[in-house]
Write a protein that holds these residues in place. Structure first.
Motif, PDB file in Angstrom:
ATOM      1  N   LEU A   5      26.386  -0.143 -83.386  1.00 38.64           N
ATOM      2  CA  LEU A   5      25.621  -0.065 -82.143  1.00 38.64           C
ATOM      3  C   LEU A   5      24.326   0.707 -82.374  1.00 38.64           C
ATOM      4  O   LEU A   5      24.346   1.896 -82.688  1.00 38.64           O
ATOM      5  CB  LEU A   5      26.458   0.611 -81.053  1.00 38.64           C
ATOM      6  CG  LEU A   5      25.829   0.668 -79.660  1.00 38.64           C
ATOM      7  CD1 LEU A   5      25.552  -0.732 -79.117  1.00 38.64           C
ATOM      8  CD2 LEU A   5      26.735   1.438 -78.702  1.00 38.64           C
ATOM      9  N   GLY A   6      23.200   0.004 -82.252  1.00 34.03           N
ATOM     10  CA  GLY A   6      21.897   0.660 -82.322  1.00 34.03           C
ATOM     11  C   GLY A   6      21.608   1.352 -81.003  1.00 34.03           C
ATOM     12  O   GLY A   6      21.984   0.860 -79.937  1.00 34.03           O
ATOM     13  N   THR A   7      20.920   2.495 -81.061  1.00 24.81           N
ATOM     14  CA  THR A   7      20.789   3.321 -79.847  1.00 24.81           C
ATOM     15  C   THR A   7      19.349   3.648 -79.465  1.00 24.81           C
ATOM     16  O   THR A   7      19.120   4.527 -78.658  1.00 24.81           O
ATOM     17  CB  THR A   7      21.555   4.652 -80.037  1.00 24.81           C
ATOM     18  OG1 THR A   7      20.921   5.402 -81.084  1.00 24.81           O
ATOM     19  CG2 THR A   7      23.020   4.410 -80.386  1.00 24.81           C
ATOM     20  N   VAL A   8      18.385   2.931 -80.032  1.00 25.05           N
ATOM     21  CA  VAL A   8      17.002   3.244 -79.698  1.00 25.05           C
ATOM     22  C   VAL A   8      16.752   3.078 -78.197  1.00 25.05           C
ATOM     23  O   VAL A   8      15.977   3.830 -77.592  1.00 25.05           O
ATOM     24  CB  VAL A   8      16.015   2.393 -80.544  1.00 25.05           C
ATOM     25  CG1 VAL A   8      16.155   0.916 -80.265  1.00 25.05           C
ATOM     26  CG2 VAL A   8      14.571   2.831 -80.316  1.00 25.05           C
ATOM     27  N   TYR A  14      12.527   0.064 -75.336  1.00 25.58           N
ATOM     28  CA  TYR A  14      12.265  -0.568 -76.626  1.00 25.58           C
ATOM     29  C   TYR A  14      12.574  -2.050 -76.585  1.00 25.58           C
ATOM     30  O   TYR A  14      13.538  -2.491 -75.961  1.00 25.58           O
ATOM     31  CB  TYR A  14      13.149   0.104 -77.688  1.00 25.58           C
ATOM     32  CG  TYR A  14      13.093  -0.508 -79.059  1.00 25.58           C
ATOM     33  CD1 TYR A  14      12.096  -0.162 -79.970  1.00 25.58           C
ATOM     34  CD2 TYR A  14      14.055  -1.435 -79.457  1.00 25.58           C
ATOM     35  CE1 TYR A  14      12.056  -0.723 -81.238  1.00 25.58           C
ATOM     36  CE2 TYR A  14      14.022  -2.003 -80.731  1.00 25.58           C
ATOM     37  CZ  TYR A  14      13.028  -1.642 -81.608  1.00 25.58           C
ATOM     38  OH  TYR A  14      12.982  -2.201 -82.865  1.00 25.58           O
ATOM     39  N   GLY A  15      11.761  -2.839 -77.290  1.00 30.12           N
ATOM     40  CA  GLY A  15      12.040  -4.253 -77.468  1.00 30.12           C
ATOM     41  C   GLY A  15      11.055  -5.143 -76.747  1.00 30.12           C
ATOM     42  O   GLY A  15      10.683  -4.886 -75.605  1.00 30.12           O
ATOM     43  N   VAL A  16      10.623  -6.211 -77.422  1.00 31.23           N
ATOM     44  CA  VAL A  16       9.619  -7.105 -76.857  1.00 31.23           C
ATOM     45  C   VAL A  16      10.148  -7.824 -75.621  1.00 31.23           C
ATOM     46  O   VAL A  16       9.390  -8.201 -74.738  1.00 31.23           O
ATOM     47  CB  VAL A  16       9.142  -8.120 -77.928  1.00 31.23           C
ATOM     48  CG1 VAL A  16      10.234  -9.102 -78.295  1.00 31.23           C
ATOM     49  CG2 VAL A  16       7.900  -8.871 -77.481  1.00 31.23           C
ATOM     50  N   GLY A  50      13.044   8.848 -79.195  1.00 26.41           N
ATOM     51  CA  GLY A  50      13.016   9.575 -77.929  1.00 26.41           C
ATOM     52  C   GLY A  50      14.115  10.619 -77.884  1.00 26.41           C
ATOM     53  O   GLY A  50      14.286  11.383 -78.835  1.00 26.41           O
ATOM     54  N   ASP A  51      14.879  10.636 -76.775  1.00 29.47           N
ATOM     55  CA  ASP A  51      15.984  11.611 -76.683  1.00 29.47           C
ATOM     56  C   ASP A  51      17.347  10.955 -76.926  1.00 29.47           C
ATOM     57  O   ASP A  51      18.375  11.412 -76.435  1.00 29.47           O
ATOM     58  CB  ASP A  51      15.962  12.340 -75.338  1.00 29.47           C
ATOM     59  CG  ASP A  51      16.114  11.394 -74.148  1.00 29.47           C
ATOM     60  OD1 ASP A  51      16.074  10.169 -74.342  1.00 29.47           O
ATOM     61  OD2 ASP A  51      16.267  11.902 -73.013  1.00 29.47           O
ATOM     62  N   SER A  52      17.331   9.872 -77.732  1.00 32.87           N
ATOM     63  CA  SER A  52      18.568   9.151 -78.033  1.00 32.87           C
ATOM     64  C   SER A  52      19.642  10.070 -78.611  1.00 32.87           C
ATOM     65  O   SER A  52      20.805  10.036 -78.189  1.00 32.87           O
ATOM     66  CB  SER A  52      18.273   8.005 -79.014  1.00 32.87           C
ATOM     67  OG  SER A  52      19.450   7.424 -79.504  1.00 32.87           O
TER      68      SER A  52
END
Length: 289
Positions: A5-8, A14-16, A50-52
C-alpha cells in the motif's frame, strides 16, 4: 499477496487523476484496516510525502506493519558531512513518527551516483548493522541507474517504474538482470498516477502523442472482458520478476477494487505492441502538466 500500500495520498493531494485531494484520516484508518484484513502487510511512505509518516504512525498501532520509507533528496553535486547529517536527522524523525522501519530506500538513485554517494550507502548500512532497519534499497528511474547500482552497491530492494505502457525495463532486459543478483523488485507507477484509469476524453492534452497507445490499451481491456484496472494491474502482477506492486488509493472502495483485480493474470507478451519508449510520457517525473 504481491500488493504494497503506497501512502503518498495520505500526506499530499497526489496523482494526475486525483480529484479527492489528500485522504482524510478517518478514511486512512478504514483503508489500513481493510488492507491488513486482506493480506497486505507492507506500507510505502517517505518523509517527503507531506505528513504521511505522521498520519501512519498515529494509526498503525493496531497491527504489525512492514514500513518502507526513504532518504531525503540531497541538493548539490557531492555528498559531504552536511548531507549525512541531514540523512540521519531525517531517518530519526521518520523512526520517531513510525515507531519502526523495515526498509530504507535511497529516494533518488542519482544521489548514489554523486561524488561521495558511497558515504550515504555506508551510513544506511550502519543503521542495518544496528538493527534499526532490516533491508536497504534504492528507487530508480532508468536502466543506467540500475547498471550503476548493480555494479557498485549491494542492495536488497530496487523500486522501479513499470506499467503496461512503460515496458522499457522489460525490453532492455533489466528486470531479468536485477533478478540474477537476487534483488527484490518493487514495481511502482503501475497506473501511471491514475492516467490508465481515466476516461479517454479526460486525458490532459499533454498525452496527445500517446493517445493511440492508451486507446489501444482500453480496447484490449474491452476485448478480453477486463476493466482498465484489471488489465493494468494484471500485467504487472503477471511479471515473474516483480516481487511486489505498490498501489495508492484515496478511498476504501478503490482499495477493494484493486484487491479484487489482483487475482487477474495475463500473457504479458500479448501487450508489447502498445508500450511507449519515450520517457517524457511514461515517466511521471518528466511530465509537464
Amino acid at each position: 499477496m504481491k500488493l504494497i500500500l503506497g501512502t503518498v495520498q495520505f500526506g499530499l493531494a497526489y496523482g494526475v487523476s486525483n480529484t479527492d485531494g489528500k485522504t482524510e484520516e478517518s478514511q486512512v484508518l478504514k483503508i489500513l484496516d481493510y488492507a491488513r484484513n486482506n493480506g497486505i502487510n507492507t506500507l510505502d511512505t517517505a518523509g517527503g510525502y507531506g505528513d504521511s509518516e505522521q498520519v501512519i504512525g498515529k494509526l498503525i498501532n493496531k497491527y504489525k506493519w512492514n514500513v518502507i520509507t526513504k532518504t531525503p533528496n540531497f541538493s548539490g553535486k557531492k555528498i559531504g558531512e552536511d548531507q549525512l547529517r541531514l540523512m540521519n536527522v531525517s531517518f530519526n524523525e521518520s523512526l520517531n513518527k513510525l515507531g519502526s522501519i523495515d526498509t530504507l530506500l535511497v529516494h533518488s538513485a542519482n544521489d548514489l551516483l554523486k561524488s561521495g554517494g558511497n558515504r550515504i550507502f555506508a551510513e544506511i548500512n550502519k543503521l542495518k548493522e544496528l538493527d534499526l532497519i532490516n533491508k536497504v534499497g534504492v528507487s530508480v528511474y532508468t536502466y543506467k541507474q540500475i547498471d550503476y547500482i548493480l555494479e557498485n552497491y549491494k542492495v536488497d530492494i530496487i523500486q522501479l517504474p513499470i506499467s503496461i505502457l512503460d515496458q522499457r525495463l522489460i525490453k532492455s532486459g533489466h528486470l531479468k538482470k536485477i533478478k540474477k543478483y537476487g534483488i527484490e523488485i518493487h514495481a511502482r507507477s503501475v497506473f501511471m498516477q491514475g492516467l490508465l484509469l481515466m476516461p479517454l476524453h479526460n486525458l490532459p492534452s499533454y498525452f496527445d502523442k500517446v493517445y493511440n497507445n492508451i486507446d489501444e490499451f482500453i480496447a484490449y481491456a474491452s476485448k478480453y472482458s477486463m476493466s482498465n484496472l484489471e488489465l493494468a494491474l494484471g500485467f504487472v502482477q503477471s511479471l515473474d520478476e516483480v516481487d511486489k506492486v505498490i498501489v495508492g488509493v484515496n478511498t476504501i472502495d478503490q482499495l477493494h477494487e484493486i484487491i479484487e483485480a489482483s487475482e487477474v493474470r495475463v500473457n504479458c507478451e500479448k501487450y508489447s505492441n502498445i508500450s511507449v519508449s519515450d520517457a517524457s510520457y511514461v515517466d511521471p517525473s518528466n511530465w509537464k502538466l
